[in-house]
Write a protein that holds these residues in place. Structure first.
Motif, mmCIF file in Angstrom:
data_model
loop_
_atom_site.group_PDB
_atom_site.id
_atom_site.type_symbol
_atom_site.label_atom_id
_atom_site.label_comp_id
_atom_site.label_asym_id
_atom_site.label_seq_id
_atom_site.Cartn_x
_atom_site.Cartn_y
_atom_site.Cartn_z
ATOM 1 N N PRO A 1015 0.824 -1.234 0.000
ATOM 2 C CA PRO A 1015 0.000 0.000 0.000
ATOM 3 C C PRO A 1015 0.846 1.266 0.000
ATOM 4 N N ASN A 1041 -4.439 0.558 -5.128
ATOM 5 C CA ASN A 1041 -3.971 0.441 -3.746
ATOM 6 C C ASN A 1041 -4.930 -0.443 -2.966
ATOM 7 N N ASP A 1043 -5.134 -0.983 0.238
ATOM 8 C CA ASP A 1043 -5.487 -0.496 1.567
ATOM 9 C C ASP A 1043 -6.546 0.601 1.447
ATOM 10 N N ARG A 1046 -5.382 4.122 2.921
ATOM 11 C CA ARG A 1046 -4.449 4.832 2.035
ATOM 12 C C ARG A 1046 -5.131 5.262 0.738
#
Length: 1481
Positions: A1015, A1041, A1043, A1046
């Motif tokens: 991430p 990404n 995550d 994030r």
């Protein structure tokens, strides 16, 4: 000491420009002695506790002195701590300094005793232990004993005495002593041959200075001496004249101070200072084997020195006897036996036939310094220990080679570059020498203040180039001619440097300290130390025949096999045979060849177009090729340099030339080859001997893992007390020179050994080598030798390469880089003596290298000795540890890491380049260091390549694993990615977003699916794509990404950045699959949190909803925006924007189904910060809080939005009409407030519209308009004033006034009245709203008559109300007329004017009169006494009422009669209906 050391090497002390002299000039008022020439001498002094490590400030401390002409120099040095104010130069303009300097130590003081030809002096200084606490960390150091010395101290009358001597009988040498009582004793030999004994009283006590003359004479001579002063007697030189002397007190000899003098008659005499008598005498020639005729061999240069053995409490005297054909040393011991003094003979040593400059005797060794017939300095020493005196003979110290008088300029190098490189080579010339040469060369009288290497180099270049330009007189000159002028000019300056270097190197004396094993060689302008050589150096450097097999039993050989020792000695002889036959040209060629090896493209990752400078290795260790090599062979070596061959390939053609041309060379060369063959044949096992030599030079002990960096935290108390040994600038300089010498020597050994093995391989049977031996040479020994050669070349390069001065901003940038990588800075900033110039080794020793060295030394057992041999065993151990710290084939990357932390990026690149071709240790770490260097040198692409190349060794190398990464157990499976993450942090310090993206993508490609760094890496890719404006790539990285947190952070940044760049359309058009709610939330949060004047996120959110067809959300957004504008931003523009927002919200809601054309009104949410400011139980006043009520949701429909829009629009019209700032400021206005302001401004149409929209009464509008009408009517043609300002008439144009056709001109008042009439006709048709009343009331209150049209309309609408108004304002006449007309209208006359539908008739609907108002009027008229008009009005009104009443009675009667008739008729009808109904029944 000398017996334990195999041999000694000179270590020059080069302190650069850090020695600051304190200049003191003392004039005693005498004259006539400035022309006296006395010998120049030097000596030294060590403290009693100098060999006790950790004992105090006096440890490893030295004071040395030099006397020449009228000057005395005193310098204090410390190997452990930097000293401040440690150099003093005392000058006597009218007197010459006698080489009679003694330094003595008490518990509290250090006393310096010296003399001039006309005076004796005493300087009392504080003892180091009494000055200050030791502090080894500061650059400025601790105060020296000379720090507070001043001219006042020298002028203290208690500390000097003027001699009462004849100018022709002045003292020319002497000795001093400090008695137990503190008296200063001076014994000086005069030109006349006598001894002048001067005694100063104890310091601080008033006393008498005494002078005595000691002379061996008859009774009459004694009487003459006692009665006649020496001034009158004059000088007389006799056969017993004293040539040299010394003073000492020995308890075993009695409680007396004795003067020991060697005289012209070769006798040694012992004088008592108490009795002034000669108590012992011996003829030194009695101790010489061959008798010497005293008459034919007078003594001229005899010397005497003493040594005291503290262990045996014995005093030794050594006398040097110099004759024309021989010279010798005689060592004796004075003893007292049976009350009689005599001398015991210890040893007689034959001395070479050279000029003795100085000597020093310690209890075990005699040290001497000479100059030979070539004026070259020679230092020799000999052991005089009991039972060994003179048995081993003289040993010669290996001194620094003389500076060459010629500089070889390569074809590819400019003369200025070559000469500057040669002149400023570390350790070759001192900066003082270069400054003096420059001073003479440019013929200047001004001294150079700044002695830094950079300034001197610039000045030298400028002066020599000026000389070259002056020498070239013609405008055009041939290149070759100009080249020759350059060579001549530079050579001229170089010769100046060499001459001053020779003068500065002239020896003045030698000093040694038995306890610390220190030997100091004093020169005119420099000082050197003598260090013991290790076994390998002794084997290679010692002259042939000196090295014995038993010498190899010590370190580093530690050999117990006698045969192996013998073989190694023979091997050393072979190496010397080779080295003695090599020319400097061939040595230089091979050096170039070897340097090119390390820079070759076949072994290096990088090739540099310009070859780096050829570093000339220190010393005269370059000995390789036979002096019989022809120019063709030299040319072949140059070709090898061009083709960059390996060391084995460099040696091979040289060996071929030597072997093939052996039969064609001259007789001497053939003898050398024959001797070499015979020496090799005598070696029993040559491979074993070579292997032993290689093992001795391998500091790893065969296992590089032994060189792991020690733990600095181990034994902290011991390290704190011991790690300062050799930690000062002097100590570092000695260690640096010693390490450079040792590395250079071992490099030369490896080079010669490689040549020797090549020759052995070609000789084969002639060298008595078996096939197994040859195979071992080729497969094992030669590769190891070549590798060691490369190792020591790199170490030598480190010890000679200079570092780069780094500006402070670069240091700050480097510190940020280290913090980004979580690497601590190794060491502190540069000290004073390293601020401008120095070698990498010096920089390393001052930093982490010195710390590690202190740790290693603290663990040495040598430091536990008392006394500690600091300058023998400890120094050797320290130098060996330095080689180990610099050894490239070790687990530690200490040196390149240190270079990185100190911003030495160019040197770091060179270091890595020298290692990459052959060293496999720490290759990945070196890739990292090289990448850092490239990054800071502006080559980021190369840096990224290096970083990626270093990723493969992150789990195997100490630096990467334990210092850079420091992983946890969970991070161990992800080391490559963790390494690249650290590199990314470093790259982020530079503006290279493309490379950060590239490296992050590489890391993502290497990462495993469960890597927790993925991430973060996607976030990096997103961040820098966004920074570069790659919006699509940034969006892709964001969505990739894994995550959620994030991804949301990236989305927020994505929105903010694009909004700041005004790329709103791009931002809106992205699909945001799965991110729609987050986008809305982020934009809403940003819109509600940022300042409305800075960024407008509401427009973005509105466009976002419109683009996706969410019209109701779009309307809600714009309404919230407008609401905030009204609350937070004052001003016209804010109102205009607010109106647009409301209008946009209205338009969007009109696009929605009417059932859903509503929005929720935004409410202010109390933040957590605000909630935390108040008590949850009490309010600000302290009262208990009521329970929180749930906030009601307020729904706004389209009509309500329109109303708010009208308020804002009305306010804009108001501001447009009246640009008063007060209208644009303040909180939002309510509808009532807005109407009031509109009325005030004359915007009656807007006020009416707004009132109707909010269902407000129009009374304020009518009253305001009525007021304006009155003002305009009253003012006439003049414009009225309101609040001091003229009221404009433009408000009339802002209202819709109907056009009236009239023949007369229409005034403003007419228009106003017309507007008022129109409003009343339009909005009060029936009169029930009371607007007529409001207008009439306002007009009457202003004292204005009611206009006719208003009265007529009002009578028609509500006459009774008008009557009441008249009564309220006491308009009785108008009321009477109104009542009269009203009564007439009721009676049927003018009924239509009062809005009556019928008059007073019996058949018409009922009508009425306002009896209450009429009664009130009548009463008022009746009570108005004395007013005839009111009485008449009362009468007329009464009459009118009587008529009305009569009509009412008549009409009433008619109505009753009519009602009766109607009732009778209805009764008859009812009866008829009943009868008919009965009939039907």
């Amino acid at each position: 000491m000398a017996g334990r050391a195999l041999s000694f090497c000179e270590v020059p002390l080069n302190l650069g420009d850090q020695q600051r002299w304190k200049e003191l000039t003392l004039s005693l008022g005498g004259g006539g002695s400035q022309d006296i020439k006395l010998p120049e001498r030097g000596g030294g002094f060590s403290y009693r506790d100098g060999a006790r490590v950790g004992a105090g400030a006096a440890c490893n401390r030295l004071i040395y002195w030099r006397s020449y002409g009228d000057t005395l120099e005193l310098v204090e040095l410390s190997g452990n701590a930097n000293l401040d104010g440690n150099a003093v130069r005392i000058r006597f303009p009218d007197s010459a300094v006698v080489p009679c300097v003694g330094i003595h130590e008490t518990h509290a003081h250090v006393v310096v005793l010296f003399a001039t030809v006309g005076s004796v002096h005493r300087i009392v200084l504080p003892h180091p232990s009494r000055i200050a606490r030791m502090d080894y960390g500061g650059d400025y150091g601790i105060p020296s004993v000379f720090a507070d010395l001043s001219l006042a101290e020298l002028r203290n009358e208690a500390n000097f005495h003027l001699l009462n001597q004849s100018p022709s009988n002045y003292p020319h040498l002497g000795a001093t002593w400090l008695t137990n009582e503190g008296e200063a004793l001076f014994a000086m030999a005069t030109i006349g041959g006598s001894i002048l004994l001067v005694k100063l009283p104890q310091y601080g006590i008033q006393g008498i200075v005494t002078e005595h003359e000691l002379r061996q004479a008859s009774m009459m001579q004694r009487l003459w001496t006692g009665w006649v002063p020496s001034v009158i007697r004059g000088g007389q030189e006799s056969s017993d004249a004293t040539l040299d002397l010394c003073v000492h007190r020995q308890d075993s000899l009695g409680h007396d101070n004795f003067v020991f003098a060697v005289c012209r008659d070769h006798k040694l005499r012992m004088w008592s200072t108490n009795d002034q008598e000669c108590v012992a005498e011996t003829d030194l020639l009695d101790f010489v084997a061959d008798k010497i005729d005293q008459q034919t061999a007078p003594g001229q240069s005899h010397m005497i020195r003493k040594a005291y053995d503290s262990q045996t409490h014995s005093l030794y005297l050594v006398t040097f006897l110099s004759f024309a054909d021989r010279s010798m040393f005689v060592v004796v011991q004075p003893v007292l036996e049976d009350g009689r003094y005599h001398f015991l003979h210890m040893a007689t040593l034959c001395a070479p036939q050279e000029k003795l400059i100085g000597l020093h005797l310690d209890p075990s060794t005699l040290w001497t310094v000479w100059t030979n017939s070539y004026d070259e300095t020679v230092v020799r020493y000999c052991s005089i220990e009991s039972g060994q005196a003179g048995q081993q003979g003289w040993s010669q110290v290996i001194l620094e080679p003389a500076v060459s008088h010629e500089v070889t300029v390569p074809n590819y190098q400019d003369p200025s570059e070559a000469y500057l490189e040669h002149i400023f080579y570390p350790g070759r010339f001192s900066l003082q020498t270069i400054a003096k040469a420059l001073h003479i060369y440019r013929r200047s009288v001004d001294a150079i203040a700044d002695l830094s290497a950079a300034v001197l180099k610039e000045q030298v270049s400028l002066v020599v180039e000026t000389e070259i330009q002056n020498a070239v007189t013609e405008y055009e000159v041939q290149q070759e001619e100009y080249y020759q002028v350059q060579l001549q000019s530079w050579n001229k300056f170089y010769m100046c440097c060499t001459q001053y270097h020779q003068v500065a190197g002239r020896p003045l004396g030698i000093y040694s300290d038995e306890d610390t094993a220190m030997v100091c060689l004093l020169k005119k302008g420099a000082v050197s130390f003598l260090r013991p050589c290790d076994g390998v150096e002794h084997l290679y450097l010692a002259p042939q025949g000196v090295c014995q097999p038993q010498h190899l039993s010590a370190a580093p050989f530690n050999i117990a096999d006698d045969k192996l020792c013998r073989d190694i000695v023979l091997l050393g002889d072979c190496l010397r045979l080779i080295h003695d036959q090599l020319t400097p040209d061939v040595v230089s060629a091979v050096e170039q060849d070897f340097y090119s090896l390390l820079t070759s493209t076949s072994f290096s990752l990088y090739r540099y177009d310009k070859l780096c400078r050829d570093i000339v290795l220190l010393g005269d260790c370059l000995r390789l090729i036979h002096d019989q090599l022809t120019p063709d062979v030299v040319s072949a070596v140059e070709q090898d340099l061009f083709h960059l061959e390996t060391p084995q390939n460099i040696v091979e053609p040289l060996v071929n030339n030597v072997i093939s041309e052996a039969g064609d060379v001259d007789q001497s060369s053939a003898e050398v080859i024959s001797t070499l063959e015979s020496s090799l044949q005598t070696i029993i096992d040559a491979p074993r001997a070579i292997d032993t030599v290689l093992q001795a030079m391998d500091v790893t002990g065969g296992d590089p893992e032994n060189l792991a960096v020690p733990d600095l935290a181990a034994e902290p108390l011991r390290q704190l007390s011991l790690n300062h040994v050799f930690g000062s600038a002097v100590g570092h300089a000695v260690l640096e020179s010693s390490a450079r010498q040792l590395a250079t020597t071992r490099l030369a050994i490896c080079r010669d050994l490689l040549l020797l093995q090549g020759l052995m391989g070609r000789m084969g049977q002639r060298a008595s080598l078996s096939q197994d031996s040859l195979n071992k040479l080729q497969s094992d020994l030669i590769p190891r030798t070549a590798q060691l050669m490369q190792v020591y070349y790199v170490i030598t390069w480190v010890s000679t390469a200079t570092y780069t001065h780094v500006p402070s901003n670069s240091l700050d940038m480097n510190l940020r880089q280290l913090q980004a990588m979580d690497i601590s800075d190794l060491g502190t900033g540069l000290p004073r003596y390293l601020m401008t110039e120095g070698t990498l080794l010096a920089l390393f020793l001052h930093g982490v290298g010195g710390q590690q060295l202190g740790t290693l030394l603290a663990g040495s057992e040598d430091l536990d000795q008392d006394p500690c041999p600091l300058w023998s065993g400890v120094l050797q151990t320290a130098v060996l540890h330095i080689l180990q710290l610099l050894y490239p084939m070790s687990p530690s990357s200490l040196l390149p890491e240190f270079l990185m932390t100190k911003c030495q990026y160019l040197q770091l690149q060179e270091y890595v380049r020298l290692l990459d071709s052959w060293c496999v240790w720490n290759s990945s770490s070196r890739r990292f260091f090289l990448g850092t260097a490239h990054l800071n040198c502006g080559e980021p692409q190369k840096a990224v390549d290096c970083f990626l190349q270093g990723v493969h060794g992150v789990g195997n190398e100490d630096f990467l694993l334990n210092k850079l990464l420091q992983p946890t157990d969970q991070e161990l499976p992800h080391l490559p990615v963790l390494y690249l993450v650290k590199v990314l942090r470093l790259l982020e310090q530079f503006e290279v977003p493309e490379l950060v993206i590239s490296l992050a993508n590489s890391a993502i490609g290497m990462a495993q699916p469960d890597d927790p760094n993925i991430p973060m890496l996607w976030s990096k890719v997103f961040k820098y794509h966004l920074e570069l404006g790659h919006n699509n790539e940034a969006y892709a990285a964001m969505t990739a990404n894994p995550d959620h947190t994030r991804r949301k952070d990236c989305l927020r940044q994505f929105i903010v950045i694009l909004c700041e760049r005004s790329q709103l359309q791009t931002l809106v058009e992205f699909p945001y699959v799965g991110l729609h709610d987050e986008v809305v939330y982020i934009i809403e949060s940003r819109a509600r949190s940022v300042d409305l004047t800075a960024h407008n996120y509401y427009d973005l959110l509105y466009a976002f909803h419109i683009y996706r067809g969410s019209y109701r959300k779009a309307g809600s957004t714009m309404y919230e925006y407008g609401l905030r504008l009204g609350r937070e931003l004052p001003g016209v523009k804010s109102l205009q924007k607010q109106a647009k927002c409301y209008l946009a919200a209205i338009n969007t809601l009109r696009l929605v189904d009417p059932k859903y054309a509503w929005i929720v009104k935004p409410v202010r949410v109390e933040t957590a910060t605000e909630e935390g400011r108040v008590s949850p139980k009490r309010d600000y006043s302290g009262d208990h809080r009521l329970p929180h009520k749930k906030k009601q949701v307020e729904i706004l429909e389209l009509s309500e939005l329109e109303k708010e829009y009208m308020v804002v629009l009305a306010r804009l019209h108001l501001i447009q009409k009246d640009p008063d700032p007060a209208h644009a400021t303040g909180p939002p206005l309510s509808a009532e407030e807005t109407v009031a302001l509109l009325v005030q401004a004359g915007l009656f149409d807007n006020a009416v519209s707004l009132s109707q929209a909010f269902r407000l009464s129009l009374v304020p509008v009518f009253e305001g308009l009525a007021s304006k009408c009155v003002r305009l009517t009253v003012s006439g043609p003049d414009i009225p004033k309101v609040g001091g300002k003229k009221e404009g008439l433009d408000w009339l144009g802002a209202n819709d006034i109907p056009f009236t056709h009239t023949s007369k001109p229409i005034t403003a008042a007419d228009q106003a009245w017309q507007l008022l009439q129109t409003y009343l006709e339009r909005f009060d048709i029936t009169g029930v709203k009371g607007y007529h009343k409001s207008v009439a009331n306002k007009l009457l209150s202003l004292g204005a008559p009611l206009p006719t049209w208003l009265i007529r309309a009002y009578k028609e609408k509500n006459a009774s109300e008008l009557l009441r108004l008249y009564l309220n304002f006491d308009l009785l006449e108008e009321a009477c007329h109104l009542v009269g007309e009203y009564i007439d209208a009721v009676l049927g006359k003018g009924t239509e004017y009062f809005g009556l539908k019928s008059a007073l008739h019996a058949t018409s609907p009922s009508v009425w009169l306002p009896y209450t108002a009429i009664d009130h009027l009548l009463y008022t008229l009746r009570t108005a006494e004395g007013n005839s008009m009111y009485a008449k009005l009362h009468m007329d009104l009464s009459d009118k009422l009587q008529v009305y009443h009569r009509n009412v009675e008549r009409v009433s009667q008619d109505m009753v009669q009519t009602a009766l008739q109607k009732a009778a008729r209805h009764s008859r009808q009812d009866q008829s209906f009943n009868m008919s109904a009965y009939g039907r029944t």
